[in-house]
Design a protein around this motif. Sequence first.
Motif, PDB file in Angstrom:
ATOM      1  N   THR A   1      13.089   1.995  -9.291  1.00  0.00           N
ATOM      2  CA  THR A   1      12.962   0.596  -9.675  1.00  0.00           C
ATOM      3  C   THR A   1      14.156  -0.182  -9.146  1.00  0.00           C
ATOM      4  OG1 THR A   1      12.722  -0.950 -11.538  1.00  0.00           O
ATOM      5  CG2 THR A   1      14.155   0.957 -11.882  1.00  0.00           C
ATOM      6  N   ASN A   2      14.004  -1.490  -9.032  1.00  0.00           N
ATOM      7  CA  ASN A   2      15.148  -2.332  -8.680  1.00  0.00           C
ATOM      8  C   ASN A   2      15.772  -2.965  -9.915  1.00  0.00           C
ATOM      9  OD1 ASN A   2      13.005  -4.018  -9.244  1.00  0.00           O
ATOM     10  ND2 ASN A   2      13.445  -5.469  -7.599  1.00  0.00           N
ATOM     11  N   ASN A   3      15.316  -2.558 -11.108  1.00  0.00           N
ATOM     12  CA  ASN A   3      15.857  -3.090 -12.356  1.00  0.00           C
ATOM     13  C   ASN A   3      17.152  -2.377 -12.722  1.00  0.00           C
ATOM     14  OD1 ASN A   3      15.899  -2.782 -15.607  1.00  0.00           O
ATOM     15  ND2 ASN A   3      15.119  -4.783 -14.990  1.00  0.00           N
ATOM     16  N   VAL A   4      18.149  -3.128 -13.172  1.00  0.00           N
ATOM     17  CA  VAL A   4      19.476  -2.577 -13.453  1.00  0.00           C
ATOM     18  C   VAL A   4      19.604  -2.012 -14.858  1.00  0.00           C
ATOM     19  CG1 VAL A   4      20.593  -4.092 -11.793  1.00  0.00           C
ATOM     20  CG2 VAL A   4      20.376  -4.826 -14.170  1.00  0.00           C
ATOM     21  N   GLY A   5      18.561  -2.158 -15.679  1.00  0.00           N
ATOM     22  CA  GLY A   5      18.665  -1.697 -17.055  1.00  0.00           C
ATOM     23  C   GLY A   5      19.426  -2.708 -17.897  1.00  0.00           C
TER      24      GLY A   5
ATOM     25  N   SER B   1      12.364  -6.936 -21.292  1.00  0.00           N
ATOM     26  CA  SER B   1      13.672  -6.924 -20.641  1.00  0.00           C
ATOM     27  C   SER B   1      13.579  -6.986 -19.124  1.00  0.00           C
ATOM     28  CB  SER B   1      14.456  -5.670 -21.040  1.00  0.00           C
ATOM     29  OG  SER B   1      14.763  -5.676 -22.410  1.00  0.00           O
ATOM     30  N   LEU B   2      12.356  -7.065 -18.588  1.00  0.00           N
ATOM     31  CA  LEU B   2      12.199  -7.110 -17.146  1.00  0.00           C
ATOM     32  C   LEU B   2      11.961  -8.543 -16.692  1.00  0.00           C
ATOM     33  CD1 LEU B   2      10.036  -3.934 -16.480  1.00  0.00           C
ATOM     34  CD2 LEU B   2      12.511  -4.190 -16.538  1.00  0.00           C
ATOM     35  N   ALA B   3      12.576  -8.906 -15.573  1.00  0.00           N
ATOM     36  CA  ALA B   3      12.543 -10.291 -15.113  1.00  0.00           C
ATOM     37  C   ALA B   3      11.236 -10.616 -14.396  1.00  0.00           C
ATOM     38  CB  ALA B   3      13.727 -10.559 -14.179  1.00  0.00           C
ATOM     39  N   TYR B   4      10.695 -11.755 -14.701  1.00  0.00           N
ATOM     40  CA  TYR B   4       9.436 -12.200 -14.112  1.00  0.00           C
ATOM     41  C   TYR B   4       9.581 -12.372 -12.593  1.00  0.00           C
ATOM     42  CZ  TYR B   4       5.478 -15.106 -12.897  1.00  0.00           C
ATOM     43  OH  TYR B   4       4.360 -15.602 -12.293  1.00  0.00           O
ATOM     44  N   GLY B   5       8.637 -11.769 -11.850  1.00  0.00           N
ATOM     45  CA  GLY B   5       8.570 -11.956 -10.414  1.00  0.00           C
ATOM     46  C   GLY B   5       9.675 -11.297  -9.619  1.00  0.00           C
ATOM     47  N   LYS B   6      10.513 -10.508 -10.254  1.00  0.00           N
ATOM     48  CA  LYS B   6      11.654  -9.918  -9.543  1.00  0.00           C
ATOM     49  C   LYS B   6      11.674  -8.408  -9.665  1.00  0.00           C
ATOM     50  CE  LYS B   6      16.723  -9.865  -9.482  1.00  0.00           C
ATOM     51  NZ  LYS B   6      17.941 -10.398 -10.105  1.00  0.00           N
ATOM     52  N   ASP B   7      11.483  -7.890 -10.873  1.00  0.00           N
ATOM     53  CA  ASP B   7      11.592  -6.458 -11.102  1.00  0.00           C
ATOM     54  C   ASP B   7      10.309  -5.726 -10.705  1.00  0.00           C
ATOM     55  OD1 ASP B   7      14.220  -6.366 -12.127  1.00  0.00           O
ATOM     56  OD2 ASP B   7      13.478  -7.205 -13.995  1.00  0.00           O
ATOM     57  N   LYS B   8      10.476  -4.573 -10.064  1.00  0.00           N
ATOM     58  CA  LYS B   8       9.339  -3.796  -9.594  1.00  0.00           C
ATOM     59  C   LYS B   8       9.567  -2.317  -9.857  1.00  0.00           C
ATOM     60  CE  LYS B   8       8.100  -7.088  -5.953  1.00  0.00           C
ATOM     61  NZ  LYS B   8       9.102  -8.093  -6.280  1.00  0.00           N
ATOM     62  N   ILE B   9       8.466  -1.592  -9.957  1.00  0.00           N
ATOM     63  CA  ILE B   9       8.488  -0.137 -10.146  1.00  0.00           C
ATOM     64  C   ILE B   9       7.635   0.465  -9.046  1.00  0.00           C
ATOM     65  CG2 ILE B   9       7.942   1.764 -11.718  1.00  0.00           C
ATOM     66  CD1 ILE B   9       7.922  -0.391 -13.978  1.00  0.00           C
ATOM     67  N   GLN B  10       8.065   1.582  -8.478  1.00  0.00           N
ATOM     68  CA  GLN B  10       7.238   2.233  -7.475  1.00  0.00           C
ATOM     69  C   GLN B  10       7.203   3.741  -7.709  1.00  0.00           C
ATOM     70  OE1 GLN B  10       9.005   1.001  -3.791  1.00  0.00           O
ATOM     71  NE2 GLN B  10      10.576   2.571  -3.817  1.00  0.00           N
TER      72      GLN B  10
ATOM     73  N   GLY C   1       0.784  -1.226   0.000  1.00  0.00           N
ATOM     74  CA  GLY C   1       0.000   0.000   0.000  1.00  0.00           C
ATOM     75  C   GLY C   1       0.812   1.269   0.000  1.00  0.00           C
ATOM     76  N   ARG C   2       2.140   1.152   0.190  1.00  0.00           N
ATOM     77  CA  ARG C   2       2.946   2.372   0.230  1.00  0.00           C
ATOM     78  C   ARG C   2       3.014   3.035  -1.130  1.00  0.00           C
ATOM     79  NH1 ARG C   2       8.386   2.586  -0.933  1.00  0.00           N
ATOM     80  NH2 ARG C   2       8.536   0.349  -0.621  1.00  0.00           N
ATOM     81  N   ASN C   3       3.028   2.240  -2.178  1.00  0.00           N
ATOM     82  CA  ASN C   3       3.238   2.772  -3.520  1.00  0.00           C
ATOM     83  C   ASN C   3       1.932   3.145  -4.198  1.00  0.00           C
ATOM     84  OD1 ASN C   3       5.921   2.084  -3.094  1.00  0.00           O
ATOM     85  ND2 ASN C   3       5.609   0.044  -3.910  1.00  0.00           N
ATOM     86  N   TYR C   4       1.977   4.208  -4.962  1.00  0.00           N
ATOM     87  CA  TYR C   4       0.852   4.539  -5.816  1.00  0.00           C
ATOM     88  C   TYR C   4       0.761   3.529  -6.951  1.00  0.00           C
ATOM     89  CZ  TYR C   4       0.241   9.070  -3.597  1.00  0.00           C
ATOM     90  OH  TYR C   4      -0.008  10.066  -2.691  1.00  0.00           O
ATOM     91  N   PHE C   5       1.883   2.933  -7.297  1.00  0.00           N
ATOM     92  CA  PHE C   5       1.945   2.067  -8.473  1.00  0.00           C
ATOM     93  C   PHE C   5       3.024   1.025  -8.253  1.00  0.00           C
ATOM     94  CE2 PHE C   5       3.779   1.332 -12.783  1.00  0.00           C
ATOM     95  CZ  PHE C   5       2.651   0.828 -13.406  1.00  0.00           C
ATOM     96  N   SER C   6       2.710  -0.221  -8.468  1.00  0.00           N
ATOM     97  CA  SER C   6       3.717  -1.254  -8.335  1.00  0.00           C
ATOM     98  C   SER C   6       3.413  -2.362  -9.331  1.00  0.00           C
ATOM     99  CB  SER C   6       3.732  -1.837  -6.917  1.00  0.00           C
ATOM    100  OG  SER C   6       4.734  -2.813  -6.800  1.00  0.00           O
ATOM    101  N   VAL C   7       4.396  -2.689 -10.147  1.00  0.00           N
ATOM    102  CA  VAL C   7       4.208  -3.709 -11.167  1.00  0.00           C
ATOM    103  C   VAL C   7       5.332  -4.729 -11.058  1.00  0.00           C
ATOM    104  CG1 VAL C   7       4.164  -4.206 -13.629  1.00  0.00           C
ATOM    105  CG2 VAL C   7       3.026  -2.172 -12.763  1.00  0.00           C
TER     106      VAL C   7
END
Length: 264
Positions: free
Chosen positions: A161-165, A214-223, A125-131
């Motif tokens: 994001t926790n994605n490294v690009g 390019s984003l990993a399933y079940g690992k990468d997130k955006i907030q 609930g902290r994030n307005y958006f999380s994928v």
Amino acid sequence: MNYKVYQGSELKQTVTSKTAVMNGLQPNRTYEFGVQPNDGNRDGTKVATSVTTRGIRFNIPKMLTVGSTITLRYEEYPLGIVPIGKEPSGMFGGGNKQNLSAKVISTANGSSVVEVAGNVIDVGGRNYFSVSGFTANKYAFAGIDFYDLQLLPNTKYTVSTNNVGILGQGYANVFVGNKGFTPDSSINGVIVNKPQTVTTNSTGVLTIAARNYSLAYGKDKIQVELGTTATPWTPYAAFVDGDTFTVQPDGTCALFSEYKALYY
């Protein structure tokens, strides 16, 4: 009579009873709420109050001393080495180790409820958006998808994001801007440890773009968070209020969430 319920300056809901439930609040945070009556024709005077939420609580299957303070050990484990909860003692040590203070609130039937101090545990609930769970097959095409968020106008939001690009090529997989923007890694790209702060325009629409294949399933997130500061991805752990520790073969108690763990 209707009642308008505000969180800060934002109208969250309108209710007809004198009770309202506010979702998405974080532990150990102070919030300002306001209530404004409306008779169908005009608004009355808004009354505001501040409320501090309690800390996140866990159940530990041991009888502890009420009022005492205990230490929980937080660790992270690499994915793909061994199943979570099956790490052989002394073989695979966790990283990002943290000691978290918790107070024993109550005990009953051989179990204790403990409350973690401070803002060190993240809950939903902290994030307005999380994928999470991006795959090429999840969407109609393996390209860049756009997500429009209706937020407040003329307000600063920070995207992380926790994605490294795409390593070695300087390309981002996540982008942010006002509606209609063009994704550009050097201008509006977002990668781990490099968040972007954007001020919404008069429409209040913020757009997130993601290079899904390019984003990993079940690992990468955006907030997306209100303000100019991105909440660190670690040591925050996505545990749920009310989670219960399980007793391990060595007698310790543990709680797991993805590749994160709490031990007592």
